[in-house]
Design a protein around this motif. Structure first.
Motif, PDB file in Angstrom:
ATOM      1  N   LEU B 210       0.831  -1.210   0.000  1.00  0.00           N
ATOM      2  CA  LEU B 210       0.000   0.000   0.000  1.00  0.00           C
ATOM      3  C   LEU B 210       0.866   1.261   0.000  1.00  0.00           C
ATOM      4  CD1 LEU B 210      -2.798  -1.156   2.492  1.00  0.00           C
ATOM      5  CD2 LEU B 210      -3.035  -0.818   0.014  1.00  0.00           C
ATOM      6  N   ASP B 212       3.880   1.408  -1.391  1.00  0.00           N
ATOM      7  CA  ASP B 212       4.375   1.486  -2.781  1.00  0.00           C
ATOM      8  C   ASP B 212       3.334   2.189  -3.654  1.00  0.00           C
ATOM      9  OD1 ASP B 212       6.704   0.119  -2.213  1.00  0.00           O
ATOM     10  OD2 ASP B 212       6.155  -1.738  -3.257  1.00  0.00           O
ATOM     11  N   GLN B 213       2.065   1.776  -3.464  1.00  0.00           N
ATOM     12  CA  GLN B 213       0.994   2.368  -4.260  1.00  0.00           C
ATOM     13  C   GLN B 213       0.897   3.871  -3.990  1.00  0.00           C
ATOM     14  OE1 GLN B 213      -1.208   0.736  -6.498  1.00  0.00           O
ATOM     15  NE2 GLN B 213       0.254  -0.922  -6.321  1.00  0.00           N
ATOM     16  N   ALA B 216       3.719   5.706  -5.705  1.00  0.00           N
ATOM     17  CA  ALA B 216       3.519   5.704  -7.160  1.00  0.00           C
ATOM     18  C   ALA B 216       2.417   6.689  -7.553  1.00  0.00           C
ATOM     19  CB  ALA B 216       3.157   4.293  -7.629  1.00  0.00           C
TER      20      ALA B 216
END
Lengths: 263, 263
Positions: B210, B212-213, B216
């Motif tokens: 989460l 990482d998301q 990004a």
């Protein structure tokens, strides 16, 4: 598109032609257009959908639907004996079918362009069903039940299946599933916020932004999942430099200056 | 933590001590622990919360709550005259307060590490309230109303405000708002899927994914919004090479080989 067809059995849904109907109602109301059962049902649903699209379900009465369709309230009841709840669920079912069709897209060309066309259709749907769309997704409405929740969930699952179907992979694993369902949830949230903010920014700009988000999320997920990495590789191979992924690649580089130090 | 305090007025919420109470009920039930009004209310709420956490609201009765708390049903009614609906809303209010506290985090250190600690607390909450959490968010429950929806929305808004409060910007614009609310919606969806899949992957792995998301999504948004780009730049300056952002930067590079051609 409404055909004026005179034929029996008209205005009596199958199995209900012997139901007791107050004759006073038929006597009082203006002469109906004699539509077939299927046509009348479609007409009532279309009227209901228009009303539910622009008002919260609690602000729509069966009288409103009857008036919008130019028929009597008993006629509406003859087709929808369950009253407003049944009409709402049928309208929802019909809207759900329309929503699911937004994601029908031929499996050719770059993934971002396919997804972009699906998003265009989806945002057009949100635009034309604004209040109803918001009431539906926000829940807590007087007409939301486990059945309406199931219909909404089915649309989400169907949209996820369509998107996964566009990915060059035969058996998508749990991370790809999670990714797609998270993106769908995020798109829903963005749609509600978009409606709240008077449909700003313009739909095309929101679409591009949602595509950027999709590419970024796919990329981040590829960083920790081999199957997603393979999907990303195959998908990028089809992308065009002047398409959404190319545009994002060029715009991302300048903002990542600070990240070089982290490698 | 339950204190055994003997004092009047016990078991009579203020303003209700003169309400007619069936004497048979008090005669039949075992001697109550004499708790203060506030203590009794907390105890009943805690019992209700535990039940609502592990069963769908429709499967919890006031008798269940009375039994779990070791008191009589009339006593539960004395505190919650609105019955199950009032008890559910009070339990939800208490759970919402707990959820909002998950996002309390001192404004120091790298953004991803602050967010990671908030996610750890949030996922622990989801883990311990599993069935109730799912029922709450999935809506369509017999006890969901516009009031329960408003409580859930307030938690979302509060979480968004907390996260925006951690960003080095005094007046977050519409894109940052949209981004954070989209990420929160995505995290909610991920939590429900996580519960559905028997809490796989382990919470720490989901947390990293989460994060990482989030990085990004922030990066993709920075590509089209100057304020987000400024936030990203300041946030990256605080990140550590061995932290979440550094780890993502190293893992993303190898999967982006194909993208070089698109620049």
């Amino acid at each position: 598109m409404t055909a004026y067809v005179r034929r029996a059995p008209a205005d009596y849904p199958s199995g209900m032609s012997s139901a007791p109907v107050p004759t006073t109602a038929s006597a009082r109301t203006p002469a109906y257009r004699r539509l077939s059962v299927a046509e009348r049902r479609s007409q009532l649903l279309a009227s209901a959908l228009t009303l539910f699209a622009h008002r919260a379900p609690e602000d729509v009465s069966l009288d409103d639907v009857a008036e919008a369709a130019g028929v009597s309230r008993p006629l509406v009841y003859r087709y929808f004996p369950g009253g407003k709840q049944q009409l709402y669920e049928a309208a929802l079912r019909s809207a759900a079918d329309e929503l699911e069709r937004c994601f029908d897209e031929p499996p050719t060309g770059p993934l971002t362009e396919r997804l972009g066309r699906a998003l265009d259709r989806y945002l057009a749907f949100v635009d034309s069903h604004d209040t109803g769309f918001a009431a539906l997704l926000q829940g807590g409405s007087v007409v939301s039940t486990s059945r309406t929740t199931a219909i909404v969930d089915e649309v989400r699952r169907s949209a996820a299946a369509s998107i996964l179907g566009h990915m060059p992979v035969s058996a998508p694993g749990p991370r790809l599933h999670l990714l797609v369902r998270m993106w769908i949830a995020a798109v829903e949230a963005a749609s509600l916020i978009w409606l709240d903010e008077g449909k700003q920014p313009p739909a095309a700009e929101l679409r591009d932004w949602l595509l950027d988000q999709f590419v970024a999320q796919l990329t981040a997920s590829a960083a920790s999942d081999a199957q997603t990495a393979e999907v990303l590789r195959s998908a990028l191979a089809l992308e065009r430099a002047d398409g959404p992924a190319g545009s994002l690649a060029r715009r991302v580089l300048p903002v990542l200056g600070e990240a070089g130090r982290l490698r």
